[in-house]
Design a protein around this motif. Structure first.
Motif, PDB file in Angstrom:
ATOM      1  N   SER A  76      -9.665 -67.265 -54.056  1.00  0.00           N
ATOM      2  CA  SER A  76      -9.097 -65.980 -53.957  1.00  0.00           C
ATOM      3  C   SER A  76      -8.469 -65.866 -52.630  1.00  0.00           C
ATOM      4  O   SER A  76      -8.384 -66.902 -51.892  1.00  0.00           O
ATOM      5  CB  SER A  76     -10.121 -64.704 -53.985  1.00  0.00           C
ATOM      6  N   GLY A  77      -7.442 -65.139 -52.323  1.00  0.00           N
ATOM      7  CA  GLY A  77      -6.930 -64.948 -50.908  1.00  0.00           C
ATOM      8  C   GLY A  77      -7.651 -64.887 -50.126  1.00  0.00           C
ATOM      9  O   GLY A  77      -7.510 -65.216 -48.816  1.00  0.00           O
ATOM     10  N   MET A  78      -8.712 -63.886 -50.406  1.00  0.00           N
ATOM     11  CA  MET A  78      -9.745 -63.554 -49.222  1.00  0.00           C
ATOM     12  C   MET A  78     -10.524 -65.012 -48.897  1.00  0.00           C
ATOM     13  O   MET A  78     -10.846 -65.049 -47.713  1.00  0.00           O
ATOM     14  CB  MET A  78     -10.723 -62.511 -49.565  1.00  0.00           C
ATOM     15  N   ILE A  81      -8.387 -66.708 -46.657  1.00  0.00           N
ATOM     16  CA  ILE A  81      -8.200 -66.186 -45.361  1.00  0.00           C
ATOM     17  C   ILE A  81      -9.419 -66.282 -44.310  1.00  0.00           C
ATOM     18  O   ILE A  81      -9.412 -66.804 -43.132  1.00  0.00           O
ATOM     19  CB  ILE A  81      -7.882 -64.558 -45.259  1.00  0.00           C
ATOM     20  N   TYR A 102      -3.101 -56.278 -44.126  1.00  0.00           N
ATOM     21  CA  TYR A 102      -3.815 -56.230 -45.680  1.00  0.00           C
ATOM     22  C   TYR A 102      -5.173 -55.596 -45.454  1.00  0.00           C
ATOM     23  O   TYR A 102      -6.058 -56.189 -44.496  1.00  0.00           O
ATOM     24  CB  TYR A 102      -3.889 -57.463 -46.469  1.00  0.00           C
ATOM     25  N   ASN A 149       1.493 -55.751 -44.981  1.00  0.00           N
ATOM     26  CA  ASN A 149       0.981 -54.909 -46.223  1.00  0.00           C
ATOM     27  C   ASN A 149       0.294 -53.489 -45.513  1.00  0.00           C
ATOM     28  O   ASN A 149      -0.625 -53.688 -44.458  1.00  0.00           O
ATOM     29  CB  ASN A 149       0.081 -55.492 -46.825  1.00  0.00           C
ATOM     30  N   ASP A 174      -0.263 -65.089 -42.719  1.00  0.00           N
ATOM     31  CA  ASP A 174      -0.473 -64.597 -44.214  1.00  0.00           C
ATOM     32  C   ASP A 174       1.141 -64.786 -44.756  1.00  0.00           C
ATOM     33  O   ASP A 174       1.596 -63.622 -44.338  1.00  0.00           O
ATOM     34  CB  ASP A 174      -1.108 -63.405 -44.406  1.00  0.00           C
ATOM     35  N   THR A 176       1.872 -64.216 -47.724  1.00  0.00           N
ATOM     36  CA  THR A 176       1.928 -63.616 -49.347  1.00  0.00           C
ATOM     37  C   THR A 176       3.110 -63.068 -49.978  1.00  0.00           C
ATOM     38  O   THR A 176       3.582 -63.432 -51.013  1.00  0.00           O
ATOM     39  CB  THR A 176       0.739 -62.776 -49.405  1.00  0.00           C
ATOM     40  N   SER A 196      -2.406 -65.414 -50.822  1.00  0.00           N
ATOM     41  CA  SER A 196      -3.021 -64.835 -51.963  1.00  0.00           C
ATOM     42  C   SER A 196      -2.212 -65.187 -53.059  1.00  0.00           C
ATOM     43  O   SER A 196      -0.994 -64.614 -53.445  1.00  0.00           O
ATOM     44  CB  SER A 196      -3.186 -63.225 -51.935  1.00  0.00           C
ATOM     45  N   THR A 198      -2.827 -64.697 -56.027  1.00  0.00           N
ATOM     46  CA  THR A 198      -2.898 -63.764 -56.975  1.00  0.00           C
ATOM     47  C   THR A 198      -1.613 -63.047 -57.318  1.00  0.00           C
ATOM     48  O   THR A 198      -1.427 -62.750 -58.384  1.00  0.00           O
ATOM     49  CB  THR A 198      -4.174 -62.961 -56.562  1.00  0.00           C
ATOM     50  N   LYS A 199      -0.901 -63.008 -56.267  1.00  0.00           N
ATOM     51  CA  LYS A 199       0.367 -62.374 -56.236  1.00  0.00           C
ATOM     52  C   LYS A 199       1.657 -63.114 -56.782  1.00  0.00           C
ATOM     53  O   LYS A 199       1.493 -63.530 -57.705  1.00  0.00           O
ATOM     54  CB  LYS A 199       0.945 -61.843 -54.863  1.00  0.00           C
ATOM     55  N   ALA A 209      -6.535 -66.029 -56.857  1.00  0.00           N
ATOM     56  CA  ALA A 209      -6.430 -67.461 -56.429  1.00  0.00           C
ATOM     57  C   ALA A 209      -5.866 -67.248 -54.892  1.00  0.00           C
ATOM     58  O   ALA A 209      -5.245 -66.459 -54.484  1.00  0.00           O
ATOM     59  CB  ALA A 209      -5.715 -68.207 -57.102  1.00  0.00           C
TER      60      ALA A 209
HETATM   61  N1  PLP Z   1      -3.100 -61.066 -48.355  1.00  0.00           N
HETATM   62  C1  PLP Z   1      -2.363 -59.828 -48.717  1.00  0.00           C
HETATM   63  C2  PLP Z   1      -1.177 -59.624 -48.000  1.00  0.00           C
HETATM   64  C3  PLP Z   1      -2.638 -59.353 -49.719  1.00  0.00           C
HETATM   65  O1  PLP Z   1      -1.904 -58.140 -50.339  1.00  0.00           O
HETATM   66  C4  PLP Z   1      -3.992 -59.563 -50.481  1.00  0.00           C
HETATM   67  C5  PLP Z   1      -4.648 -58.697 -51.665  1.00  0.00           C
HETATM   68  O2  PLP Z   1      -3.938 -57.730 -51.990  1.00  0.00           O
HETATM   69  C6  PLP Z   1      -4.721 -60.534 -50.005  1.00  0.00           C
HETATM   70  C7  PLP Z   1      -4.328 -61.341 -48.843  1.00  0.00           C
HETATM   71  C8  PLP Z   1      -6.015 -60.744 -50.770  1.00  0.00           C
HETATM   72  O3  PLP Z   1      -5.884 -61.619 -51.818  1.00  0.00           O
HETATM   73  P1  PLP Z   1      -6.826 -61.908 -53.094  1.00  0.00           P
HETATM   74  O4  PLP Z   1      -7.023 -60.411 -53.642  1.00  0.00           O
HETATM   75  O5  PLP Z   1      -6.359 -62.732 -53.887  1.00  0.00           O
HETATM   76  O6  PLP Z   1      -8.100 -62.230 -52.548  1.00  0.00           O
END
Ligand code: PLP
Length: 389
Positions: A76-78, A81, A102, A149, A174, A176, A196, A198-199, A209
């Motif tokens: 995941s993005g988290m 990070i 975020y 964000n 980040d 993203t 992330s 995922t986006k 992811a």
């Molecule tokens: N970084 C940013 C800028 C995000 O907006 C998000 C999720 O919204 C994340 C990281 C976290 O990503 P993930 O939900 O894939 O863990």
């Protein structure tokens, strides 16, 4: 690969000829592989060790897009990070981080980071003269977002890199919201990039992811930590991310153009108090975004003159899905105070400049006119909310 970005999106990391002549890399749905005499634990072929053929191909593509030596995909993005931060800032050490981030990252830093034996201070990125006062003898890294964000702020990223160099800090970012289409942080001196995926990188709202990109040495440290923490991406998700990446440029450029039209529409609307979009000349981030980025992105947020009507307005729209997350082909709308930033207290949100009624919009691939017509109708109808079909 000496090709331009659009070509690398398609061809970087692709085995030619493909396995059994396949044009597309198949999914290697195998947890483990026959022992081939590997001498290092981290080299054993096993999904958790992030080295299946699907991982390797993705790593090559992502590294190529960011102009990096190495990349790692994560669950995941988290996962990207938290693992990148833990690998960069040791026990007893200190991190400087952008004040408005975020929500998941912000909450990780305020809630979990101290339990992990680390400390953090938040910076007002718009006031570089105030940063040095936050340094401690144990400060090791600085962490920012390319486009923040949920307020879509763009700060002086060159100054962040310069500050990091001056004080011997690892510079993490980040990326993203910008993606490598709009900004490639390593070209500008950042040390580690997180995403992330995922986006936008995946782009179809069907997987979660993340990715970490940087020098071989820095990424290797993150890989070894992730190998123990276990936040690895499944090969099937690798396959979907790999497929999504190929259309990143066409999707994001189109979505960015539509976001500009939507931002202009919202800015002139009498029910709207303020639009946060770096592409608008009225945005305090406009000049810095224009100077540093190749595009303004497809995320925007805005405040209504009557903020208490935010939920009714969102429900009265027909096209965007009222949902958290972003970067999909469908437009998505959310009120960050209830979703992405609900982990912050009201005071923390206020300190970060996030109004309780702020609406965040991820602009998708719909026709721009259909979107603005839908929004216009919602402004007229939001006193009698419609059910979304
Ligand atoms: N970084 C940013 C800028 C995000 O907006 C998000 C999720 O919204 C994340 C990281 C976290 O990503 P993930 O939900 O894939 O863990």
């Amino acid at each position: 690969m000496g090709y331009r970005l659009d070509t690398r999106l398609i061809h970087a990391g692709e085995a030619r000829p493909g396995k059994d002549g396949a044009v597309v890399l198949p999914i290697y749905q195998s947890a483990n592989y026959e022992f081939a005499g590997e001498s290092d634990y981290n080299d054993l072929k096993y999904i958790r060790l992030n080295n299946s053929p699907n991982h390797v191909a993705l790593h090559q593509k992502l590294a190529s897009l960011e102009g990096a030596e190495a990349a790692l995909v994560t669950a995941s993005g988290m996962a990207a990070i938290t693992t990148a931060l833990l690998a960069s800032v040791g026990h007893g050490e200190h991190l400087l981080a952008q004040g408005c981030l975020y929500g998941g990252t912000h909450t990780f830093l305020t809630h979990d980071w101290p339990d992990l034996g680390r400390t953090a201070s938040f910076l007002d990125l718009s006031r570089p003269e105030s940063w040095a006062a936050r340094l401690t003898p144990s400060t090791r890294a600085i962490y920012v977002e390319t486009i923040s964000n949920p307020l879509m702020q763009v700060h002086d990223l060159a100054q962040v890199v310069q500050f990091a160099r001056q004080h011997g800090l690892v510079a993490l970012i980040d990326n993203t919201f910008a993606t490598p289409i709009h900004y490639r942080p390593l070209e500008h001196g950042f040390d580690l990039v997180v995403h992330s995926c995922t986006k936008y990188l995946n782009g179809h709202s069907d997987i979660v992811a993340g990715a970490v990109v940087g020098s071989s040495e820095r990424v290797r440290r993150v890989v070894h930590l992730l190998n123990h923490l276990g936040g690895s991406l499944d090969p099937h998700a690798c396959f979907l991310l790999h497929r999504g990446l190929k259309t990143l440029a066409v999707r994001l450029r189109h979505q960015t153009a539509t976001a500009m039209e939507v931002a202009r529409f919202l800015e002139q609307h009498p029910a709207v108090k303020k639009v946060h979009y770096p592409g608008l000349p009225s945005s305090p981030s406009h000049q810095l975004a224009q100077r540093q980025l190749d595009g303004f992105g497809a995320m925007l947020s805005f405040e209504l003159l009557e903020p208490e009507r935010a939920d009714a307005w969102m429900q009265a729209t027909h096209l965007p899905v009222v949902a958290a997350s972003l970067g999909g082909v469908e437009s998505l709308v959310t009120r960050p105070a209830t979703t992405s930033h609900s982990g912050l207290t009201v005071d923390e949100r206020r300190a970060a400049g996030i109004d309780e009624g702020l609406i965040r919009l991820s602009v998708g691939l719909e026709d721009p006119q259909d979107l603005t017509e839908d929004f216009q109708a919602a402004f007229q109808l939001d006193r009698q909310p419609l059910s979304v079909p």
